[in-house]
Motif scaffolding. Sequence first.
Motif, PDB file in Angstrom:
ATOM      1  N   LEU A 161       1.347   1.748 -13.916  1.00 20.10           N
ATOM      2  CA  LEU A 161       1.362   1.681 -12.460  1.00 20.10           C
ATOM      3  C   LEU A 161       2.669   1.068 -12.002  1.00 20.10           C
ATOM      4  CD1 LEU A 161      -2.036   0.204 -11.174  1.00 20.10           C
ATOM      5  CD2 LEU A 161      -1.138   2.497 -10.816  1.00 20.10           C
ATOM      6  N   ARG A 162       3.205   1.585 -10.916  1.00 19.85           N
ATOM      7  CA  ARG A 162       4.378   0.977 -10.289  1.00 19.85           C
ATOM      8  C   ARG A 162       3.893   0.204  -9.080  1.00 19.85           C
ATOM      9  NH1 ARG A 162       9.039   4.228  -8.825  1.00 19.85           N
ATOM     10  NH2 ARG A 162       9.960   2.159  -8.775  1.00 19.85           N
ATOM     11  N   LEU A 163       4.234  -1.063  -9.040  1.00 23.76           N
ATOM     12  CA  LEU A 163       3.828  -1.940  -7.944  1.00 23.76           C
ATOM     13  C   LEU A 163       5.066  -2.560  -7.301  1.00 23.76           C
ATOM     14  CD1 LEU A 163       0.868  -3.714  -9.779  1.00 23.76           C
ATOM     15  CD2 LEU A 163       0.712  -1.838  -8.128  1.00 23.76           C
ATOM     16  N   LEU A 164       4.965  -2.858  -6.013  1.00 28.47           N
ATOM     17  CA  LEU A 164       6.082  -3.440  -5.270  1.00 28.47           C
ATOM     18  C   LEU A 164       6.386  -4.857  -5.733  1.00 28.47           C
ATOM     19  CD1 LEU A 164       8.089  -3.131  -2.917  1.00 28.47           C
ATOM     20  CD2 LEU A 164       6.293  -3.976  -1.401  1.00 28.47           C
ATOM     21  N   GLU A 179       1.038   9.762  -5.123  1.00 26.78           N
ATOM     22  CA  GLU A 179       1.814  10.951  -4.784  1.00 26.78           C
ATOM     23  C   GLU A 179       2.516  11.543  -6.005  1.00 26.78           C
ATOM     24  OE1 GLU A 179       4.067  12.196  -0.868  1.00 26.78           O
ATOM     25  OE2 GLU A 179       5.198  10.674  -1.956  1.00 26.78           O
ATOM     26  N   VAL A 180       3.037  10.696  -6.871  1.00 28.42           N
ATOM     27  CA  VAL A 180       3.688  11.178  -8.096  1.00 28.42           C
ATOM     28  C   VAL A 180       2.704  11.999  -8.932  1.00 28.42           C
ATOM     29  CG1 VAL A 180       4.687  10.429 -10.316  1.00 28.42           C
ATOM     30  CG2 VAL A 180       5.421   9.350  -8.172  1.00 28.42           C
ATOM     31  N   ILE A 227       0.401  19.544  -8.948  1.00 28.67           N
ATOM     32  CA  ILE A 227       0.779  20.826  -8.335  1.00 28.67           C
ATOM     33  C   ILE A 227       1.580  21.660  -9.331  1.00 28.67           C
ATOM     34  CG2 ILE A 227       2.317  21.856  -6.607  1.00 28.67           C
ATOM     35  CD1 ILE A 227       1.189  19.856  -4.597  1.00 28.67           C
ATOM     36  N   LYS A 228       2.542  21.024 -10.016  1.00 27.66           N
ATOM     37  CA  LYS A 228       3.357  21.749 -11.003  1.00 27.66           C
ATOM     38  C   LYS A 228       2.490  22.359 -12.098  1.00 27.66           C
ATOM     39  CE  LYS A 228       7.668  19.267 -10.393  1.00 27.66           C
ATOM     40  NZ  LYS A 228       8.565  18.250 -10.927  1.00 27.66           N
ATOM     41  N   LYS A 229       1.430  21.648 -12.496  1.00 27.54           N
ATOM     42  CA  LYS A 229       0.542  22.139 -13.556  1.00 27.54           C
ATOM     43  C   LYS A 229      -0.560  23.058 -13.006  1.00 27.54           C
ATOM     44  CE  LYS A 229       0.140  20.085 -17.310  1.00 27.54           C
ATOM     45  NZ  LYS A 229       0.468  20.501 -18.670  1.00 27.54           N
ATOM     46  N   LYS A 230      -0.551  23.276 -11.681  1.00 28.66           N
ATOM     47  CA  LYS A 230      -1.586  24.091 -11.020  1.00 28.66           C
ATOM     48  C   LYS A 230      -2.987  23.484 -11.173  1.00 28.66           C
ATOM     49  CE  LYS A 230       0.995  28.434 -11.118  1.00 28.66           C
ATOM     50  NZ  LYS A 230       2.004  27.944 -10.272  1.00 28.66           N
ATOM     51  N   TYR A 231      -3.044  22.142 -11.159  1.00 28.49           N
ATOM     52  CA  TYR A 231      -4.322  21.430 -11.225  1.00 28.49           C
ATOM     53  C   TYR A 231      -4.911  21.208  -9.831  1.00 28.49           C
ATOM     54  CZ  TYR A 231      -3.393  20.171 -16.138  1.00 28.49           C
ATOM     55  OH  TYR A 231      -3.162  20.186 -17.487  1.00 28.49           O
ATOM     56  N   ILE A 232      -4.036  21.226  -8.817  1.00 33.92           N
ATOM     57  CA  ILE A 232      -4.502  21.090  -7.432  1.00 33.92           C
ATOM     58  C   ILE A 232      -3.758  22.102  -6.561  1.00 33.92           C
ATOM     59  CG2 ILE A 232      -5.050  18.631  -7.692  1.00 33.92           C
ATOM     60  CD1 ILE A 232      -2.528  18.005  -5.986  1.00 33.92           C
ATOM     61  N   HIS A 233      -4.292  22.347  -5.384  1.00 32.73           N
ATOM     62  CA  HIS A 233      -3.654  23.250  -4.423  1.00 32.73           C
ATOM     63  C   HIS A 233      -2.627  22.503  -3.576  1.00 32.73           C
ATOM     64  CE1 HIS A 233      -3.420  25.343  -0.499  1.00 32.73           C
ATOM     65  NE2 HIS A 233      -3.319  26.394  -1.278  1.00 32.73           N
ATOM     66  N   SER A 234      -3.006  21.312  -3.063  1.00 32.61           N
ATOM     67  CA  SER A 234      -2.112  20.548  -2.201  1.00 32.61           C
ATOM     68  C   SER A 234      -2.623  19.119  -2.041  1.00 32.61           C
ATOM     69  CB  SER A 234      -1.997  21.213  -0.825  1.00 32.61           C
ATOM     70  OG  SER A 234      -3.250  21.224  -0.181  1.00 32.61           O
ATOM     71  N   TYR A 235      -1.843  18.313  -1.338  1.00 33.25           N
ATOM     72  CA  TYR A 235      -2.254  16.939  -1.049  1.00 33.25           C
ATOM     73  C   TYR A 235      -1.567  16.485   0.239  1.00 33.25           C
ATOM     74  CZ  TYR A 235       2.337  15.448  -2.596  1.00 33.25           C
ATOM     75  OH  TYR A 235       3.690  15.277  -2.697  1.00 33.25           O
ATOM     76  N   LYS A 236      -2.146  15.470   0.860  1.00 33.50           N
ATOM     77  CA  LYS A 236      -1.546  14.853   2.044  1.00 33.50           C
ATOM     78  C   LYS A 236      -1.893  13.377   2.046  1.00 33.50           C
ATOM     79  CE  LYS A 236      -1.210  18.523   5.382  1.00 33.50           C
ATOM     80  NZ  LYS A 236      -1.950  19.686   5.604  1.00 33.50           N
ATOM     81  N   LEU A 237      -0.925  12.573   2.435  1.00 38.96           N
ATOM     82  CA  LEU A 237      -1.127  11.149   2.669  1.00 38.96           C
ATOM     83  C   LEU A 237      -0.979  10.963   4.171  1.00 38.96           C
ATOM     84  CD1 LEU A 237      -1.395   8.173   1.819  1.00 38.96           C
ATOM     85  CD2 LEU A 237       1.057   8.179   1.327  1.00 38.96           C
ATOM     86  N   LEU A 238      -2.083  10.684   4.843  1.00 35.47           N
ATOM     87  CA  LEU A 238      -2.105  10.574   6.298  1.00 35.47           C
ATOM     88  C   LEU A 238      -2.271   9.113   6.705  1.00 35.47           C
ATOM     89  CD1 LEU A 238      -4.592  13.517   6.940  1.00 35.47           C
ATOM     90  CD2 LEU A 238      -2.095  13.611   7.050  1.00 35.47           C
ATOM     91  N   GLU A 239      -1.596   8.732   7.783  1.00 40.81           N
ATOM     92  CA  GLU A 239      -1.703   7.368   8.282  1.00 40.81           C
ATOM     93  C   GLU A 239      -2.289   7.380   9.687  1.00 40.81           C
ATOM     94  OE1 GLU A 239       1.032   3.357   8.920  1.00 40.81           O
ATOM     95  OE2 GLU A 239       1.951   5.165   8.109  1.00 40.81           O
ATOM     96  N   THR A 240      -3.109   6.383   9.980  1.00 42.31           N
ATOM     97  CA  THR A 240      -3.720   6.241  11.291  1.00 42.31           C
ATOM     98  C   THR A 240      -3.800   4.756  11.644  1.00 42.31           C
ATOM     99  OG1 THR A 240      -5.616   6.900  12.663  1.00 42.31           O
ATOM    100  CG2 THR A 240      -6.103   6.192  10.407  1.00 42.31           C
ATOM    101  N   VAL A 257       0.839  -1.208   0.000  1.00 41.16           N
ATOM    102  CA  VAL A 257       0.000   0.000   0.000  1.00 41.16           C
ATOM    103  C   VAL A 257       0.866   1.248   0.000  1.00 41.16           C
ATOM    104  CG1 VAL A 257      -1.694   1.328   1.320  1.00 41.16           C
ATOM    105  CG2 VAL A 257      -1.963  -1.149   1.109  1.00 41.16           C
ATOM    106  N   VAL A 258       1.840   1.298   0.893  1.00 37.49           N
ATOM    107  CA  VAL A 258       2.715   2.475   0.980  1.00 37.49           C
ATOM    108  C   VAL A 258       3.468   2.679  -0.330  1.00 37.49           C
ATOM    109  CG1 VAL A 258       4.740   3.449   2.136  1.00 37.49           C
ATOM    110  CG2 VAL A 258       2.919   2.381   3.496  1.00 37.49           C
ATOM    111  N   PHE A 259       4.020   1.611  -0.883  1.00 40.05           N
ATOM    112  CA  PHE A 259       4.739   1.713  -2.156  1.00 40.05           C
ATOM    113  C   PHE A 259       3.817   2.244  -3.254  1.00 40.05           C
ATOM    114  CE2 PHE A 259       6.307   0.286  -6.220  1.00 40.05           C
ATOM    115  CZ  PHE A 259       7.688   0.476  -6.127  1.00 40.05           C
ATOM    116  N   TYR A 260       2.619   1.682  -3.316  1.00 36.27           N
ATOM    117  CA  TYR A 260       1.635   2.070  -4.337  1.00 36.27           C
ATOM    118  C   TYR A 260       1.313   3.562  -4.260  1.00 36.27           C
ATOM    119  CZ  TYR A 260      -2.899   2.216  -6.726  1.00 36.27           C
ATOM    120  OH  TYR A 260      -3.955   2.529  -7.554  1.00 36.27           O
TER     121      TYR A 260
END
Length: 119
Positions: A95-98, A36-37, A43-56, A27-30
């Motif tokens: 897709l890049r997979l582990l 995330e890529v 972000i570079k293309k200004k298509y989004i403002h930001s992102y976060k990957l949060l773990e709980t 999951v983390v690798f994916y």
Amino acid sequence: MHLYAQKNTKISTIDFVQVLNNNKKEVVFYYKNNWEVLRKMAIKKKYIHSYKLLETTPTDNAQFSFMLVTTYKNKQQFDQREKHFEELIKRKGNLRLLNDKKPGEFRKTIFGKEVNHRE
């Protein structure tokens, strides 16, 4: 004229992701090598403002381990998200997979929410 109009027009999408069969490494690798890529590209293309990957830590009442947050600066960016991510996915390539496990074998999006920012 509205003197107290809402200044913040950001919209976020949040996906709540469950790890299947103790496949946390997959999951983390994916998400690091795909999700995330794509967000960095967006972000570079200004298509989004930001992102976060949060773990709980999952619980009986909330059986997810990750929250994927993508924030758009306004409704226009939000409304264009599918078109923009389609373009970025084509550019990024495969897709890049582990390992040989497919995404459906190691992770499941339990539900997603769209939220408006209030401040």
